[in-house]
Write an enzyme that holds these catalytic residues in place. Structure first.
Site, short mmCIF file in Angstrom:
data_model
loop_
_atom_site.label_atom_id
_atom_site.label_comp_id
_atom_site.label_asym_id
_atom_site.label_seq_id
_atom_site.Cartn_x
_atom_site.Cartn_y
_atom_site.Cartn_z
CG ASP A 33 -2.11 0.92 1.26
OD1 ASP A 33 -3.24 0.44 0.72
OD2 ASP A 33 -1.92 2.20 1.05
CB ILE A 34 0.77 4.22 -2.01
CG1 ILE A 34 1.82 5.31 -2.42
CG2 ILE A 34 -0.51 5.03 -1.40
CD1 ILE A 34 1.22 6.08 -3.80
CG ASN A 91 -12.36 -0.76 3.65
OD1 ASN A 91 -12.74 -0.74 4.70
ND2 ASN A 91 -11.02 0.06 3.65
CD GLU A 99 -9.31 6.17 0.58
OE1 GLU A 99 -8.32 6.20 -0.25
OE2 GLU A 99 -9.51 6.63 1.67
CB VAL A 100 -9.01 1.89 -5.05
CG1 VAL A 100 -9.03 1.44 -6.55
CG2 VAL A 100 -8.16 3.01 -4.68
CG HIS A 104 -8.64 -2.87 -2.68
ND1 HIS A 104 -9.83 -2.32 -3.39
CD2 HIS A 104 -8.68 -2.22 -1.41
CE1 HIS A 104 -10.15 -1.09 -2.63
NE2 HIS A 104 -9.34 -1.01 -1.50
CG HIS A 106 -6.75 -2.88 2.91
ND1 HIS A 106 -5.80 -1.72 2.63
CD2 HIS A 106 -7.89 -2.50 2.31
CE1 HIS A 106 -6.76 -0.92 2.26
NE2 HIS A 106 -7.92 -1.34 1.83
P1 5GP Z 1 -9.97 1.46 0.38
O1 5GP Z 1 -10.05 2.37 1.19
O2 5GP Z 1 -10.27 1.53 -1.08
O3 5GP Z 1 -10.07 0.15 1.08
O4 5GP Z 1 -8.18 1.46 0.18
C1 5GP Z 1 -7.60 1.87 -1.06
C2 5GP Z 1 -6.25 1.81 -0.64
O5 5GP Z 1 -5.28 2.08 -1.78
C3 5GP Z 1 -5.50 2.81 0.34
O6 5GP Z 1 -4.83 2.33 1.59
C4 5GP Z 1 -4.52 3.83 -0.33
O7 5GP Z 1 -3.29 3.92 0.52
C5 5GP Z 1 -4.03 2.54 -1.61
N1 5GP Z 1 -3.80 3.55 -2.57
C6 5GP Z 1 -4.24 4.36 -3.38
N2 5GP Z 1 -3.55 4.93 -4.58
C7 5GP Z 1 -2.55 3.86 -4.56
C8 5GP Z 1 -1.59 3.74 -5.55
O8 5GP Z 1 -1.33 4.53 -6.50
N3 5GP Z 1 -0.62 3.03 -5.05
C9 5GP Z 1 -0.80 1.99 -4.00
N4 5GP Z 1 0.30 1.00 -3.88
N5 5GP Z 1 -1.68 2.04 -3.08
C10 5GP Z 1 -2.60 3.11 -3.36
#
Ligand code: 5GP
Length: 119
Positions: A33-34, A91, A99-100, A104, A106
């Site tokens: 994760d970034i 999520n 968010e994405v 996915h 984690h």
């Molecule tokens: P969500 O809130 O959708 O469950 O988590 C999305 C995750 O994607 C976040 O933890 C965020 O830090 C990670 N993320 C967003 N953009 C990027 C990216 O460009 N590269 C990587 N490696 N992780 C990302």
């Protein structure tokens, strides 16, 4: 809602955004994760275009679903955290702050992870 081909993980899958892939097979890829929230924080995504866990569970093939979860377990072992333990989290939708919009999981590890949710 149609799958957005321009979401960030779709771009990662197409190689348009570089990541350090720590695992790859026909069903899943994994990368750090970034913005890590634990000493180990890896994202595991299916290679197919599924926007959420709900979409994947509903529309993924049996082979894709089995292959994906086999990969999650393999990644835990590859990271050496299968015995110390790890937490997985997916999520799904607005209340969970997804968010994405590409399904996915984690994987968090590397310390005592505390309670599941802030109360
Ligand atoms: P969500 O809130 O959708 O469950 O988590 C999305 C995750 O994607 C976040 O933890 C965020 O830090 C990670 N993320 C967003 N953009 C990027 C990216 O460009 N590269 C990587 N490696 N992780 C990302």
């Amino acid at each position: 809602m149609a799958y957005d081909q321009d979401n960030i993980f779709a771009k990662i899958l197409r190689g348009e955004i570089p990541v350090e892939k720590i695992y790859e097979d026909g069903f899943a890829i994994a990368f750090p994760d970034i913005d890590p929230q634990a000493p180990t924080h890896v994202l595991i995504i299916p290679t197919g275009p599924y926007e959420s866990l709900d979409d994947f569970a509903k529309n993924g093939t049996v082979a894709e679903i089995a292959g994906f979860w086999r990969a999650v377990g393999a990644i835990g072992r590859q990271l050496g955290v299968d015995e110390t333990g790890y937490r997985t989290l997916a999520n799904t939708g607005p209340d969970a702050h997804q968010e994405v919009m590409h399904f996915h999981v984690h994987l968090f590890a590397g310390k005592k992870l505390g309670p599941m949710l802030v109360r």
